[in-house]
Design a protein around this motif. Structure first.
Motif, short mmCIF file in Angstrom:
data_model
loop_
_atom_site.label_atom_id
_atom_site.label_comp_id
_atom_site.label_asym_id
_atom_site.label_seq_id
_atom_site.Cartn_x
_atom_site.Cartn_y
_atom_site.Cartn_z
N ALA A 189 4.66 0.92 -9.16
CA ALA A 189 4.61 -0.51 -8.86
C ALA A 189 3.40 -0.84 -8.01
O ALA A 189 2.71 -1.84 -8.25
N VAL A 190 3.11 0.00 -7.03
CA VAL A 190 1.97 -0.23 -6.14
C VAL A 190 0.65 -0.06 -6.89
O VAL A 190 -0.25 -0.89 -6.78
N CYS A 191 0.53 1.00 -7.67
CA CYS A 191 -0.75 1.32 -8.32
C CYS A 191 -1.00 0.59 -9.63
O CYS A 191 -2.15 0.32 -9.97
N HIS A 192 0.06 0.29 -10.38
CA HIS A 192 -0.12 -0.26 -11.73
C HIS A 192 0.63 -1.57 -11.97
O HIS A 192 0.43 -2.19 -13.00
N GLY A 193 1.48 -1.96 -11.05
CA GLY A 193 2.33 -3.12 -11.28
C GLY A 193 2.02 -4.33 -10.41
O GLY A 193 2.85 -5.22 -10.28
N GLY A 209 0.79 -1.22 0.00
CA GLY A 209 0.00 0.00 0.00
C GLY A 209 0.82 1.27 0.00
O GLY A 209 2.03 1.25 -0.23
N GLY A 210 0.15 2.36 0.26
CA GLY A 210 0.77 3.68 0.22
C GLY A 210 1.90 3.87 1.21
O GLY A 210 2.78 4.69 0.99
N GLY A 252 4.25 1.92 1.73
CA GLY A 252 5.47 1.44 1.09
C GLY A 252 6.20 2.53 0.35
O GLY A 252 7.43 2.54 0.31
N VAL A 253 5.46 3.45 -0.24
CA VAL A 253 6.09 4.56 -0.97
C VAL A 253 6.94 5.39 -0.01
O VAL A 253 8.11 5.67 -0.29
N ARG A 254 6.37 5.76 1.11
CA ARG A 254 7.12 6.56 2.10
C ARG A 254 8.31 5.78 2.67
O ARG A 254 9.40 6.31 2.83
N ALA A 255 8.09 4.50 2.96
CA ALA A 255 9.17 3.68 3.51
C ALA A 255 10.34 3.59 2.52
O ALA A 255 11.51 3.68 2.91
N ALA A 256 10.03 3.40 1.25
CA ALA A 256 11.08 3.32 0.23
C ALA A 256 11.83 4.63 0.11
O ALA A 256 13.07 4.67 0.08
N ARG A 257 11.10 5.73 0.06
CA ARG A 257 11.72 7.05 -0.05
C ARG A 257 12.63 7.32 1.15
O ARG A 257 13.77 7.77 1.01
N ASP A 258 12.15 7.02 2.35
CA ASP A 258 12.96 7.25 3.56
C ASP A 258 14.21 6.38 3.58
O ASP A 258 15.29 6.83 3.97
N ALA A 259 14.07 5.12 3.15
CA ALA A 259 15.22 4.22 3.14
C ALA A 259 16.27 4.67 2.12
O ALA A 259 17.47 4.63 2.40
N ILE A 260 15.82 5.11 0.96
CA ILE A 260 16.75 5.59 -0.07
C ILE A 260 17.47 6.84 0.43
O ILE A 260 18.68 6.97 0.31
N SER A 261 16.72 7.77 1.01
CA SER A 261 17.32 9.00 1.53
C SER A 261 18.40 8.69 2.57
O SER A 261 19.50 9.24 2.53
N ALA A 262 18.08 7.79 3.50
CA ALA A 262 19.05 7.44 4.54
C ALA A 262 20.29 6.78 3.95
O ALA A 262 21.42 7.09 4.35
#
Length: 126
Positions: A53-57, A13-14, A16-26
């Motif tokens: 990926a979440v919405c269309h994949g 879900g949504g 995951g988007v924030r988790a991915a962004r935060d992990a990449i930033s760190a």
């Protein structure tokens, strides 16, 4: 830096988007990529790819990040074999194209991997 890699799972879900962004930033900050505009750009690219990926994949199956002296690349894997495409009124792939040197798609037995190679970061000199 010679090379660095990290992989992580993304919550459904949504969130995951924030988790991915935060992990990449760190990760990129830990690796010494400190230019705030460039960090914003890699986070925007990650956000768009994971959101696609979440919405269309069929859901995001994972995110990986690789870096070396010459480049930083984000890899997002999902469950759909369909190529990403620009949708009317959407700007996600335009953002990815604007902030990267290149992006492409590789089909996998159960989906695809979208790879986006970032432009060089000004705070890192090879």
């Amino acid at each position: 830096m010679s090379s660095a890699n990290v992989q992580f799972s993304v919550p459904a879900g949504g969130q995951g988007v924030r988790a991915a962004r935060d992990a990449i930033s760190a990760a990129v900050r830990q690796w010494g990529f400190t230019d705030p505009v460039w960090v914003y750009e890699i986070c925007a690219v990650t956000t768009e790819l994971v959101n696609n990926a979440v919405c269309h994949g069929g859901g995001c199956r994972g995110v990986a990040l690789s870096a070396d002296d010459a480049s930083v690349t984000v890899h997002v894997t999902d469950s759909s074999p369909a190529e990403p495409r620009q949708r009317p009124g959407a700007y996600g792939l335009a953002i990815v194209a604007a902030f990267t040197r290149a992006f492409d798609t590789t089909r996998l037995p159960a989906g695809k991997r979208v790879r986006a190679t970032m432009r060089p970061c000004p705070s890192i000199r090879a």
